[in-house]
Scaffold this active site. Structure first.
Site, short mmCIF file in Angstrom:
data_model
loop_
_atom_site.label_atom_id
_atom_site.label_comp_id
_atom_site.label_asym_id
_atom_site.label_seq_id
_atom_site.Cartn_x
_atom_site.Cartn_y
_atom_site.Cartn_z
N LYS A 189 48.01 3.87 7.20
CA LYS A 189 47.87 2.67 6.37
C LYS A 189 46.53 2.72 5.64
O LYS A 189 45.47 2.52 6.23
CB LYS A 189 47.92 1.38 7.21
CG LYS A 189 48.11 0.18 6.29
CD LYS A 189 47.49 -1.10 6.76
CE LYS A 189 46.07 -1.31 6.34
NZ LYS A 189 45.84 -1.54 4.92
N GLU A 264 35.54 4.89 13.72
CA GLU A 264 34.38 5.18 12.85
C GLU A 264 34.05 3.88 12.15
O GLU A 264 34.80 3.42 11.28
CB GLU A 264 34.74 6.25 11.82
CG GLU A 264 35.12 7.59 12.42
CD GLU A 264 33.99 8.25 13.18
OE1 GLU A 264 32.82 7.89 12.97
OE2 GLU A 264 34.30 9.11 14.01
N CYS A 298 29.26 3.93 4.76
CA CYS A 298 28.85 3.70 6.15
C CYS A 298 27.53 4.40 6.45
O CYS A 298 26.74 3.93 7.26
CB CYS A 298 29.94 4.18 7.10
SG CYS A 298 30.40 5.89 6.83
N GLU A 396 25.18 -4.93 7.89
CA GLU A 396 25.58 -3.98 6.86
C GLU A 396 25.84 -4.74 5.56
O GLU A 396 26.78 -5.52 5.46
CB GLU A 396 26.87 -3.30 7.35
CG GLU A 396 27.20 -2.05 6.63
CD GLU A 396 28.40 -1.37 7.23
OE1 GLU A 396 29.33 -2.07 7.69
OE2 GLU A 396 28.42 -0.14 7.24
P1 NDP Z 1 37.89 -3.30 7.06
O1 NDP Z 1 37.52 -3.19 8.47
O2 NDP Z 1 38.02 -4.64 6.46
O3 NDP Z 1 39.28 -2.57 6.79
C1 NDP Z 1 39.53 -1.25 7.20
C2 NDP Z 1 41.02 -1.04 7.30
O4 NDP Z 1 41.51 -1.87 8.36
C3 NDP Z 1 41.79 -1.46 6.05
O5 NDP Z 1 42.87 -0.58 5.86
C4 NDP Z 1 42.26 -2.85 6.42
O6 NDP Z 1 43.41 -3.26 5.69
C5 NDP Z 1 42.59 -2.66 7.88
N1 NDP Z 1 42.67 -3.90 8.65
C6 NDP Z 1 42.15 -5.11 8.35
N2 NDP Z 1 42.47 -6.01 9.33
C7 NDP Z 1 43.19 -5.34 10.26
C8 NDP Z 1 43.80 -5.72 11.50
N3 NDP Z 1 43.73 -6.96 11.96
N4 NDP Z 1 44.45 -4.77 12.19
C9 NDP Z 1 44.52 -3.50 11.75
N5 NDP Z 1 43.99 -3.09 10.56
C10 NDP Z 1 43.31 -4.00 9.83
O7 NDP Z 1 36.84 -2.38 6.28
P2 NDP Z 1 36.74 -2.15 4.72
O8 NDP Z 1 38.01 -1.61 4.15
O9 NDP Z 1 36.15 -3.37 4.14
O10 NDP Z 1 35.71 -0.92 4.68
C11 NDP Z 1 34.39 -1.07 4.75
C12 NDP Z 1 33.89 -0.85 6.18
O11 NDP Z 1 34.25 0.46 6.65
C13 NDP Z 1 32.39 -0.89 6.27
O12 NDP Z 1 31.98 -1.73 7.31
C14 NDP Z 1 31.98 0.54 6.58
O13 NDP Z 1 30.80 0.70 7.26
C15 NDP Z 1 33.14 1.07 7.31
N6 NDP Z 1 33.21 2.52 7.14
C16 NDP Z 1 32.86 3.32 8.21
C17 NDP Z 1 32.84 4.69 8.09
C18 NDP Z 1 32.50 5.56 9.26
O14 NDP Z 1 32.93 6.70 9.29
N7 NDP Z 1 31.75 5.11 10.25
C19 NDP Z 1 33.19 5.34 6.83
C20 NDP Z 1 33.56 4.44 5.80
C21 NDP Z 1 33.57 3.06 5.99
P3 NDP Z 1 43.31 -4.10 4.29
O15 NDP Z 1 41.86 -4.18 3.93
O16 NDP Z 1 44.12 -3.31 3.35
O17 NDP Z 1 43.89 -5.45 4.56
#
Ligand code: NDP
Length: 517
Positions: A189, A264, A298, A396
């Site tokens: 997803k 991650e 990140c 962050e």
């Molecule tokens: P989110 O945590 O909001 O979303 C990540 C994914 O999780 C999306 O596909 C989102 O779907 C999905 N999601 C949201 N709610 C749920 C749920 N209840 N159950 C399961 N899946 C869910 O992060 P962002 O997309 O806003 O990305 C930014 C974040 O990612 C930052 O905090 C960043 O630090 C982190 N990040 C970490 C990395 C690492 O390797 N450590 C690398 C890159 C980013 P949707 O948004 O489509 O609804």
């Protein structure tokens, strides 16, 4: 006013339409709803995806389960799996421009940068193909003459992969090829904001010869599709990249069915600059570290910790170079910083700066959105006089906003570096070997860069301490993480260790003669 070129030949006239990939076939969502993605830099509709719901996620999971339980993929020889991954890498390279453009249009990142990410992703598919060939267990011949112990690695099963919007194609490529290399099947997803390149990957995998159901892709919201994947008992493992808040929820839900998790998550990564560093190199890395991918990263070096004796001149130079960073249309090859992902997120970034200023910090540069003909852009921002308890120093921001703190001693620098709940990465700048080694040993982070910053290699593990995650991706264990261990204990030779001892020479109706040890 930033100019945005709406006549650029790469801007699509009509949005690209996508389907869900379930069981090797492209479908619309069962409810037939769609999501439209508008380019955050151009305000032009660029993609239309199905808005999948729980029923679509379940259909994909059933397909992945069947592909794992009775399909060919887990049973293939490693050499055959490896060939499919290598073909996928070739096809990624053949379609690199298309993939880079999709990530640029949907995310707002510079096209020149997106091209680098696609090239890096192709390399990950090749590395996974190598690891597939090297998956093996262990044999123990030291358990006595009557016993051979064999530890085998079996594919973990069905993997649910959930990815964020900031590096859409790179992050799926840190997960899926390694899961496939291990013989797992998957349901993916992507973020609802940037699903395009992941769906093109689906086309690539079918063309590369991946069997139906081995990788399924369901677009839709995290609350619906993501949550259904995390809950479902037929999923064996969750591989998630995203925010720490959603990561924690995901771990809690996954615990109900005791799934393995790989997380991650976020970071609040410090760059420690000591007075004896190569300051030219350090200033360039500080500017790169905070503005790369508009700070929506990140690994972003979002905290500058600078030794007090050089803080004044070093900071002046950081501000001067930040002022020169080209922000603008991501399709313009000169651009280094593109658009911010969404209006909500831009408001959140500005809010951190406003709150820091209200708490006594000094905004040395930027601090608000830039006026632009179209889209949404944040000014490169430097906030000095930050103290460790301010939100801008602990949370962050995920934008082009540098928080600056000062220190006197290595001790103090390390304490500041470790002063948030996160522990993803850090940079240390000093020409002194002891300073570098002392800091590197004491900083609690998954990666510490010494006199360099934010480089990445397939060979090196990546992940975080503390609230930055659970587990590591990449590196030579990357495919092993998607396996289960099974122990085989194999008896060798005639039996001598009877549980109920029998008389010497006694005949057994089962046909064997007892031997005494
Ligand atoms: P989110 O945590 O909001 O979303 C990540 C994914 O999780 C999306 O596909 C989102 O779907 C999905 N999601 C949201 N709610 C749920 C749920 N209840 N159950 C399961 N899946 C869910 O992060 P962002 O997309 O806003 O990305 C930014 C974040 O990612 C930052 O905090 C960043 O630090 C982190 N990040 C970490 C990395 C690492 O390797 N450590 C690398 C890159 C980013 P949707 O948004 O489509 O609804």
């Amino acid at each position: 006013m930033l100019a945005i070129d709406l006549k650029h030949p790469l801007l699509p006239r009509t949005p690209r339409q996508f389907g869900l990939l379930i069981d090797g076939k492209w479908r619309s969502a069962q409810e037939e709803k769609v999501v439209e993605r508008t380019s955050p830099a151009h305000d032009v509709r660029v993609s239309v995806y199905p808005s999948g719901e729980v029923a679509d996620a379940e259909a994909a999971i059933v397909s992945a389960r069947r592909a794992f339980d009775i399909g060919p993929w887990p049973k293939l020889k490693a050499a055959e799996r490896s060939r499919v991954l290598l073909r996928a890498a070739d096809l990624i390279e053949q379609r690199a421009e298309e993939l880079a453009l999709l990530d640029t249009l949907e995310n707002g990142k510079p096209l020149t940068q997106a091209r680098g990410e696609i090239a890096g992703a192709a390399d990950l598919w090749r590395y996974a193909a190598c690891l597939a060939r090297d998956l093996h267990g262990d044999a123990y011949t030291n358990l006595g003459p009557a016993m051979l112990g064999v530890v085998v690695r079996e594919p973990m099963g069905v993997i649910a992969i959930i990815t964020p919007w900031n590096f859409p194609f790179l992050i799926i490529s840190q997960k899926l090829p390694f899961a496939l290399a291990a013989g797992c099947t998957a349901v993916v997803k992507p973020s609802e904001l940037t699903s395009g390149s992941t769906l093109v990957l689906g086309e690539i995998l079918l063309e590369a010869g991946l069997p139906p159901g081995a990788a399924n892709i369901v677009t839709g919201s995290g609350r619906q599709v993501g949550a259904a994947m995390v809950r479902h008992p037929a999923v064996d493992m969750i591989s998630f990249t995203g925010s720490t808040a959603v990561g924690k929820m995901t771990v809690a839900t996954a615990a109900e069915t005791l799934k393995r998790v790989s997380m991650e998550l976020g970071g609040k990564n410090p760059q420690l600059v000591f007075a004896d560093a190569d300051l030219e190199a350090a200033v360039d890395a500080v500017v790169f570290g905070i503005y790369f991918n508009a700070g929506e990263c990140c690994n972003s070096g979002s905290r500058l910790l600078v030794q007090r004796e050089i803080a004044g001149t070093f900071l002046d130079e950081v501000v001067a170079r930040s002022r020169a960073v080209p922000v603008g249309d991501p399709l313009d090859e000169r651009t280094k910083v593109g658009a911010i992902i969404s209006a909500d997120h831009l408001g959140k970034i500005e809010g951190y700066v406003t709150d820091a200023a209200a708490a006594g910090a000094e905004v040395r540069l930027g601090g608000q959105r830039l006026a632009a003909e179209r889209g949404r852009f944040m000014a490169p921002t430097v906030v000095a006089g930050v103290s460790p308890e301010m939100a801008i120093a602990r949370e962050e921001v995920f934008g082009p906003v540098l928080a600056v703190l000062t220190f006197d001693t290595v001790e103090e620098a390390v304490t500041l570096a470790n002063g948030t709940g996160y522990g993803l990465s850090a940079g240390v700048w000093s020409r002194d070997y002891d300073t570098c080694q002392t800091a590197a040993a004491r900083i609690r982070a998954g990666t510490v860069w010494l006199n360099t910053f934010m480089e990445g290699f397939a060979e090196l593990p990546f992940g975080g301490f503390g609230e930055s995650g659970i587990g590591r991706e990449l590196g030579r264990h990357a495919a092993l993480d998607y396996t289960e261990i099974k122990t085989l204990q194999m008896h060798r030779g005639p039996r001598s260790d009877w549980w109920l001892p029998r008389a010497q020479g006694a005949q057994s109706p089962l046909g064997s003669q007892a031997t005494l040890s």
